[in-house]
Design a protein around this motif. Structure first.
Motif, short mmCIF file in Angstrom:
data_model
loop_
_atom_site.label_atom_id
_atom_site.label_comp_id
_atom_site.label_asym_id
_atom_site.label_seq_id
_atom_site.Cartn_x
_atom_site.Cartn_y
_atom_site.Cartn_z
N GLN A 36 31.95 3.13 2.17
CA GLN A 36 30.93 3.69 1.69
C GLN A 36 29.92 4.15 0.75
OE1 GLN A 36 29.90 6.19 5.30
NE2 GLN A 36 28.32 5.83 4.00
N ALA A 67 27.94 0.97 0.24
CA ALA A 67 26.75 0.66 1.67
C ALA A 67 25.88 1.44 1.01
CB ALA A 67 26.75 0.93 3.01
N ASP A 68 26.42 3.15 0.57
CA ASP A 68 25.14 3.70 0.06
C ASP A 68 24.18 3.07 -1.10
OD1 ASP A 68 26.28 5.29 2.51
OD2 ASP A 68 27.00 6.80 1.03
N ILE A 125 22.25 -0.25 0.27
CA ILE A 125 20.99 0.09 1.07
C ILE A 125 20.22 1.32 0.55
CG2 ILE A 125 20.57 1.23 4.02
CD1 ILE A 125 23.26 0.01 4.10
N GLY A 126 20.92 2.31 -0.08
CA GLY A 126 19.84 3.21 -0.73
C GLY A 126 18.68 2.89 -1.82
N ARG A 146 18.38 -4.68 2.49
CA ARG A 146 18.16 -4.75 3.82
C ARG A 146 19.11 -5.09 5.05
NH1 ARG A 146 11.66 -6.90 4.03
NH2 ARG A 146 10.97 -5.87 2.04
N ALA A 180 26.89 1.60 7.63
CA ALA A 180 25.58 1.19 7.31
C ALA A 180 24.77 2.18 8.18
CB ALA A 180 25.23 -0.45 7.75
N ASP A 181 25.38 2.51 9.62
CA ASP A 181 25.24 3.54 10.01
C ASP A 181 23.69 3.05 10.57
OD1 ASP A 181 25.26 5.71 11.99
OD2 ASP A 181 24.20 7.03 9.54
N GLY A 182 23.65 2.42 10.80
CA GLY A 182 22.51 1.93 11.33
C GLY A 182 20.77 1.50 10.70
N ARG A 183 21.51 1.49 8.95
CA ARG A 183 20.22 1.53 8.13
C ARG A 183 19.60 0.54 7.79
NH1 ARG A 183 22.92 4.98 3.28
NH2 ARG A 183 24.62 3.95 4.37
N ALA A 184 21.35 -0.68 8.06
CA ALA A 184 20.33 -2.62 7.81
C ALA A 184 21.49 -3.27 8.99
CB ALA A 184 20.73 -2.39 6.30
N THR A 192 25.22 -7.20 13.71
CA THR A 192 23.98 -7.47 14.48
C THR A 192 24.51 -9.31 14.96
OG1 THR A 192 22.82 -6.32 12.82
CG2 THR A 192 21.86 -8.14 13.17
#
Length: 306
Positions: A35, A38-39, A42-43, A47, A77-81, A108
């Protein structure tokens, strides 16, 4: 599934080749660490996430650990990427099992390296990727890393593989820019070229690559995202060169050491540690760690774990 049923997904931008965070004793996958990765990544503008590759130490993980890491990265990722899960293995059965699991977990796409001990023939390789195409309906990224696999396809063979299976893109970690360019210029209708050789990133983006899979993006995501936006999106080569002068020494350093160990060291230095590497890989020597910290500082990156 047939290749006609594959759900295509256009990957653009920089995708981070991510580590597999481990607990302090290295015995288990660390959910909180995933986690945190990912934060952080992505933050800061990256991408996509690519777990389960060389940076993720996949050869040291059990099948269950690989599945767990994929699940946790998709959740984080929770749908963010998009998440492209590395699922290559030495046997077709294990590769299919991991790929089917990745699709069910919400990945994906999957990234698949050819079997890397007894190099398959081209016909065997087509059957290997064909088995994945029959079992899944998400795109496959071919992981081209001939130094590890002994498999070196011609540009024409790579295009044929894409036409005959569910391979839609490839990550090039071969380091042969002329070969990369031949695929990109002559076979773009069959397969999308993604750079995966750190020190060639600027050249690949400047030549028109739409995406790259880049381990360095786990450590310095903002700089890597900025480089993509400058070169690939705005076409601002001058700004890109300024950024690249900061990034290149870091890439060069990482390519001169065990890569997964280097990335995990960098993550610790920037304050988002991911635990140790698995043996037989040893930690970076203190003098190399200090050198890495100096390169990060020179690039304007805050170092908190030196």
């Amino acid at each position: 599934m047939t290749t006609q049923t594959v759900q295509t997904a256009q990957l653009t931008g920089i995708l981070a080749a991510v580590v597999t965070p481990l607990t302090a004793d290295g015995s288990a996958v660390d959910a909180a660490g995933i986690q945190r990765q990912a934060d952080h990544i992505i933050g800061n503008g990256i991408r996509g996430l690519v777990p389960g590759g060389s940076t993720g130490e996949f050869t040291t993980l059990t099948l269950d650990e690989r599945k767990r890491a994929t699940e946790l990265y998709v959740q984080a990722a929770d749908g963010r990427a998009p998440v492209v899960a590395g699922t290559g293995a030495l046997s077709t059965a294990d590769t299919v099992e991991l790929s089917v699991h990745a699709q069910k977990a919400g990945a994906t796409a999957v990234m698949i390296v050819p079997p890397f001990y007894d190099a398959p023939t081209f016909e065997e390789l087509k059957a290997y990727f064909g088995a994945v195409a029959e079992a899944t309906d998400i795109p496959v990224m071919y992981y081209n890393i001939p130094s590890a696999t002994g498999v070196q396809l011609s540009p024409e063979q790579l295009a044929e593989l894409a036409r005959d299976t569910s391979v839609t893109s490839y990550k090039d970690t071969g380091g042969d820019f002329a070969w990369f360019s031949a695929v990109q210029e002559q076979h773009a209708g069959d397969i999308t070229a993604l750079n995966g050789w750190d020190t060639l990133t600027f050249a690949a983006l400047a030549s028109g690559a739409k995406a790259g899979v880049w381990g360095t993006a786990s450590v310095i995501p903002r700089l890597c995202a900025d480089l993509y936006e400058a070169v690939a999106e705005r076409g601002d080569l001058e700004a890109g060169r300024v950024l690249w002068s900061k990034i290149f020494p870091i890439c060069q350093f990482l390519e001169s050491h065990n890569y997964a160990c280097g990335i995990k060291t960098g993550l610790e230095l920037v304050g988002v540690g991911a635990g140790p590497t698995r043996r037989p890989v040893l930690p970076l020597a203190p003098e190399h760690r200090a050198e890495f910290a100096g390169l990060l500082r020179a690039a304007g990156v805050e170092v908190v774990g030196a």
